[in-house]
Design a protein around this motif. Structure first.
Motif, mmCIF file in Angstrom:
data_model
loop_
_atom_site.group_PDB
_atom_site.id
_atom_site.type_symbol
_atom_site.label_atom_id
_atom_site.label_comp_id
_atom_site.label_asym_id
_atom_site.label_seq_id
_atom_site.Cartn_x
_atom_site.Cartn_y
_atom_site.Cartn_z
ATOM 1 N N TYR A 197 0.872 -1.185 0.000
ATOM 2 C CA TYR A 197 0.000 0.000 0.000
ATOM 3 C C TYR A 197 0.904 1.228 0.000
ATOM 4 C CZ TYR A 197 -3.997 2.894 1.627
ATOM 5 O OH TYR A 197 -5.016 3.815 1.763
ATOM 6 N N MET A 198 0.756 2.082 -1.016
ATOM 7 C CA MET A 198 1.662 3.210 -1.170
ATOM 8 C C MET A 198 0.906 4.513 -1.344
ATOM 9 S SD MET A 198 4.766 3.669 -3.889
ATOM 10 C CE MET A 198 3.689 3.904 -5.293
ATOM 11 N N LEU A 199 1.374 5.559 -0.666
ATOM 12 C CA LEU A 199 0.856 6.911 -0.839
ATOM 13 C C LEU A 199 1.820 7.642 -1.772
ATOM 14 C CD1 LEU A 199 -0.061 7.679 2.888
ATOM 15 C CD2 LEU A 199 -1.493 6.650 1.098
ATOM 16 N N THR A 200 1.376 7.908 -2.992
ATOM 17 C CA THR A 200 2.307 8.412 -4.014
ATOM 18 C C THR A 200 2.821 9.811 -3.701
ATOM 19 O OG1 THR A 200 0.502 9.236 -5.415
ATOM 20 C CG2 THR A 200 1.270 6.984 -5.810
ATOM 21 N N GLN A 201 2.078 10.594 -2.907
ATOM 22 C CA GLN A 201 2.538 11.949 -2.611
ATOM 23 C C GLN A 201 3.748 11.970 -1.677
ATOM 24 O OE1 GLN A 201 -1.225 13.776 -1.497
ATOM 25 N NE2 GLN A 201 -1.373 14.787 -3.478
ATOM 26 N N TYR A 202 4.113 10.833 -1.100
ATOM 27 C CA TYR A 202 5.367 10.746 -0.358
ATOM 28 C C TYR A 202 6.567 10.856 -1.300
ATOM 29 C CZ TYR A 202 3.682 9.393 4.310
ATOM 30 O OH TYR A 202 3.098 9.386 5.566
ATOM 31 N N TYR A 203 6.320 10.681 -2.590
ATOM 32 C CA TYR A 203 7.416 10.631 -3.568
ATOM 33 C C TYR A 203 7.088 11.567 -4.736
ATOM 34 C CZ TYR A 203 7.304 6.257 -0.958
ATOM 35 O OH TYR A 203 7.205 5.326 0.053
ATOM 36 N N PRO A 204 7.189 12.884 -4.530
ATOM 37 C CA PRO A 204 6.752 13.825 -5.570
ATOM 38 C C PRO A 204 7.544 13.738 -6.865
ATOM 39 C CG PRO A 204 7.860 14.961 -3.752
ATOM 40 C CD PRO A 204 7.624 13.566 -3.306
ATOM 41 N N ALA A 205 8.814 13.389 -6.793
ATOM 42 C CA ALA A 205 9.621 13.322 -8.016
ATOM 43 C C ALA A 205 9.326 12.062 -8.819
ATOM 44 C CB ALA A 205 11.105 13.380 -7.665
ATOM 45 N N GLU A 206 9.096 10.949 -8.136
ATOM 46 C CA GLU A 206 8.910 9.666 -8.819
ATOM 47 C C GLU A 206 7.519 9.518 -9.435
ATOM 48 O OE1 GLU A 206 10.203 10.116 -5.882
ATOM 49 O OE2 GLU A 206 11.949 8.839 -5.526
ATOM 50 N N TYR A 207 6.499 10.150 -8.836
ATOM 51 C CA TYR A 207 5.118 9.897 -9.277
ATOM 52 C C TYR A 207 4.377 11.192 -9.589
ATOM 53 C CZ TYR A 207 6.303 5.379 -7.277
ATOM 54 O OH TYR A 207 6.927 4.180 -6.989
ATOM 55 N N LYS A 208 5.038 12.094 -10.295
ATOM 56 C CA LYS A 208 4.412 13.381 -10.584
ATOM 57 C C LYS A 208 3.189 13.251 -11.478
ATOM 58 C CE LYS A 208 8.039 14.405 -14.008
ATOM 59 N NZ LYS A 208 9.228 13.641 -13.632
#
Length: 380
Positions: free
Chosen positions: A83-94
């Motif tokens: 389970y992943m929150l993509t906003q933890y990784y702004p560069a990877e999942y813009k």
């Protein structure tokens, strides 16, 4: 006699080996505590897969990967699914986070009682069927996207009575995302970023005046003793940048077509479990607050109208940020697609039965996950 025993042992071992080969075990983890909504939804998936496939799912919570560790941990195969929150990784999942930054559209315009379900479906349909860039991002991290999820609507949980535009000026707001921070500043407030675990003390000591959050957090963080007002409808929106059960790409490719089909069907089970779980928990938390004598009221007409006006204006800020800061191309066209999907799902989910997960899960399968070919999706 010795020969007979040897033959029987060989037959028994062969039977065991066949059974073991027929059963594929996967691990699924989240950075949430046991008993919270994501691991509960994961267990629902595990139960469904056990009954409908040869897949066995081992669910863990808050032990294998923390939320900040999830993307890399899944990439490296520490867990098979996560389970992943993509906003933890702004560069990877813009590309994916563009949709996650537009969640306030779920609570403006056409009204819906289930904004979290709307956003979960819109996010999943966008990422899975309408966003090549999103798929490229997940591939770069060795992930395959399988499901989404979203919180219930965001509200104001305050240490003092607040319910007008004038009340917001000069107040300090704990926020959990850029859009909520911009909302606070739009009304003359100050945004404060802090972990959820610090909210109780911050409200108690006046470090912040309000926290913007979904009302289940009243229970999760035991905020009742420091809450004097709950205002529904402001700031609005939901947390919706969720990949609820991504799978490691190498593991995905190792599965049979039948097993991948089962996981695609199961994606709707998890998406429904998360979104409906939060919706039901919100109603329960608000009931408890009222029983404790805490006012739980809708935002005043003035505050609601002003908040809606902010959302319309803020879409320009979102477009500028993702164009200038993150370098996304064709942002206006992508935002139109996302906005249209949000409106589509507002219509489709009018009057949806959320007493069980199945009606919503069935809709997700029909509209989204059934359109993914298990022989080709995530296989390139």
């Amino acid at each position: 006699m010795h020969i007979v025993k040897t033959t029987l042992a060989a037959l028994a071992y062969a039977a065991f080996a066949t059974t073991a080969q027929a059963e594929t075990r996967l691990s699924l983890t989240s950075g949430f505590p046991p008993g919270s909504i994501p691991p509960v939804a994961h267990q629902q998936l595990a139960d469904w897969l056990a009954a409908n496939s040869d897949l066995k799912l081992d669910v863990t919570a808050m032990t294998l990967l923390s939320l900040p560790e999830t993307s890399a941990g899944l990439r490296d195969g520490i867990a098979d699914m996560a389970y992943m929150l993509t906003q933890y990784y702004p560069a990877e999942y813009k590309e994916s986070n563009l949709a996650g930054d537009m969640t306030m559209l779920t609570t403006v315009g056409t009204k819906t009682d289930v904004p979290g379900l709307v956003m979960s479906a819109a996010f999943a349909e966008y990422v899975a069927l309408n966003c090549d860039g999103c798929q490229t991002e997940f591939k770069a991290q060795n992930h395959v996207f399988l499901g989404s999820g979203a919180s219930s609507a965001y509200a104001l949980v305050c240490r003092l009575p607040i319910n007008t535009v004038a009340d917001l000026k000069g107040k300090k707001f704990r926020v959990g995302g850029g859009n909520f921070g911009r909302w606070a500043e739009y009304f003359g407030g100050t945004k404060v970023t802090m972990p959820g675990a610090e909210m109780f003390e911050a409200l108690s000591q006046g470090v912040v005046d309000c926290s913007t959050l979904s009302t289940p957090e009243l229970v999760n963080w035991q905020l009742f003793d420091v809450t004097k007002a709950v205002v529904l409808g402001a700031p609005g929106g939901v947390y919706g940048a969720v990949a609820s059960n991504n799978i490691n790409r190498d593991k995905w490719k190792s599965l049979t077509n039948e097993e991948r089909t089962a996981l695609l069907k199961g994606a709707g089970i998890v998406t429904a479990g998360v979104a409906i779980g939060y919706q039901q928990q919100a109603a329960a938390a608000e009931k408890i607050a009222k029983e404790k004598g805490i006012p739980v009221e809708p935002a005043s007409a003035e505050l609601q109208a002003a908040s809606d006006a902010f959302v319309t204006e803020d879409m320009k800020a979102v477009a500028k940020q993702f164009t200038d800061t993150y370098g996304l191309k064709e942002v206006d066209a992508k935002m139109k697609t996302i906005g249209d999907l949000i409106e589509k799902w507002k219509g489709k989910l009018q009057g949806v039965d959320i007493s069980t997960n199945q009606p919503y899960a069935d809709l997700l399968w029909t509209e989204i996950y059934s359109k993914l070919d298990p022989a080709t999706y995530g296989m390139d």
